[in-house]
Design a protein around this motif. Sequence first.
Motif, PDB file in Angstrom:
ATOM      1  N   VAL A 131       0.881  -1.178   0.000  1.00 45.09           N
ATOM      2  CA  VAL A 131       0.000   0.000   0.000  1.00 45.09           C
ATOM      3  C   VAL A 131       0.909   1.215   0.000  1.00 45.09           C
ATOM      4  N   ASN A 132       0.808   2.061  -1.041  1.00 48.58           N
ATOM      5  CA  ASN A 132       1.732   3.188  -1.146  1.00 48.58           C
ATOM      6  C   ASN A 132       1.342   4.333  -0.225  1.00 48.58           C
ATOM      7  N   ALA A 133       2.092   5.430  -0.299  1.00 46.83           N
ATOM      8  CA  ALA A 133       1.886   6.567   0.605  1.00 46.83           C
ATOM      9  C   ALA A 133       0.518   7.208   0.430  1.00 46.83           C
ATOM     10  N   GLN A 134      -0.096   7.032  -0.736  1.00 47.83           N
ATOM     11  CA  GLN A 134      -1.436   7.600  -0.977  1.00 47.83           C
ATOM     12  C   GLN A 134      -2.552   6.639  -0.604  1.00 47.83           C
ATOM     13  N   PRO A 180       9.915  -6.043  -7.186  1.00 47.35           N
ATOM     14  CA  PRO A 180       9.826  -5.046  -6.115  1.00 47.35           C
ATOM     15  C   PRO A 180       9.275  -3.726  -6.620  1.00 47.35           C
ATOM     16  N   ILE A 181       8.381  -3.144  -5.855  1.00 44.41           N
ATOM     17  CA  ILE A 181       7.645  -1.944  -6.288  1.00 44.41           C
ATOM     18  C   ILE A 181       8.389  -0.691  -5.834  1.00 44.41           C
ATOM     19  N   ALA A 182       8.777   0.138  -6.796  1.00 47.86           N
ATOM     20  CA  ALA A 182       9.596   1.326  -6.483  1.00 47.86           C
ATOM     21  C   ALA A 182       8.877   2.299  -5.551  1.00 47.86           C
ATOM     22  N   GLU A 183       7.558   2.440  -5.707  1.00 42.05           N
ATOM     23  CA  GLU A 183       6.814   3.388  -4.875  1.00 42.05           C
ATOM     24  C   GLU A 183       6.763   2.954  -3.416  1.00 42.05           C
ATOM     25  N   CYS A 184       7.101   1.695  -3.148  1.00 35.57           N
ATOM     26  CA  CYS A 184       6.996   1.172  -1.786  1.00 35.57           C
ATOM     27  C   CYS A 184       8.363   0.822  -1.194  1.00 35.57           C
ATOM     28  N   VAL A 185       9.402   1.451  -1.718  1.00 34.39           N
ATOM     29  CA  VAL A 185      10.722   1.154  -1.166  1.00 34.39           C
ATOM     30  C   VAL A 185      10.863   1.642   0.270  1.00 34.39           C
ATOM     31  N   ASP A 186       9.950   2.537   0.683  1.00 38.08           N
ATOM     32  CA  ASP A 186      10.032   3.065   2.044  1.00 38.08           C
ATOM     33  C   ASP A 186       9.082   2.342   2.999  1.00 38.08           C
ATOM     34  N   LEU A 238      13.127  11.307   0.733  1.00 34.07           N
ATOM     35  CA  LEU A 238      12.033  10.882  -0.142  1.00 34.07           C
ATOM     36  C   LEU A 238      10.719  11.544   0.258  1.00 34.07           C
ATOM     37  N   GLU A 239      10.449  11.579   1.554  1.00 34.51           N
ATOM     38  CA  GLU A 239       9.213  12.202   2.020  1.00 34.51           C
ATOM     39  C   GLU A 239       9.205  13.697   1.710  1.00 34.51           C
TER      40      GLU A 239
END
Length: 203
Positions: A20-23, A32-38, A66-67
């Motif tokens: 689940v990404n930041a949005q 591996p999903i780049a938007e979820c590296v964090d 990143l944030e």
Amino acid sequence: MQAWAQPSGYSTSGGIYTCVNAQGRRLTADRPIAECVDREQRVLGPSGTERQRLGPTLTDQERAVLEAQRRKEAEERARAADERRRERVLVARYPDQASHDAERAAAIQQVNEVTAVAEKRVAELQRQRKTLDTEMEFYRRDPSKAPGLLRRQIAEQEEALAEQQRFIANQEQEKRRVHQRFDAELAQLKVLWASQRSAVPLQ
């Protein structure tokens, strides 16, 4: 940025990555999903069973950077959206130059009307001053002998006249500000009108 670490003996082929990404959107991919590296990612097998979980691959410092970048991008998107809304409102209010010119003229007219009232007051004060000057003629040789009331009236009249003159000067500055605002709007509107004219109509 640190590289993705894979457990020994484990192949990513055939794995399904989900997070689940930041949005708040759930994302799925075969790598591996780049938007979820964090954040944590789950690795599922073909049957949907969880094979393993991958933790964030960013250091605290990298995550902070990143944030900050994401916040900056979100602010820029919001600013661009606000600018587009303002442009739509501006074009809706002024569909052509005639409508814009008419509102400019109305704004200037309002300033002129206020100025005219002040100028009328100045003329009245100047007439009063002539009357006071006529009375002071009796004390021309020694103005100190003039009655205190007369001297006070002259001082008050001079103060009132100066105040009206300052007000008129401020109104002239206001007229310049009005013209500057409408000039800036007109420059922007010309671009928007041209963009509208060149837009391909919807079929």
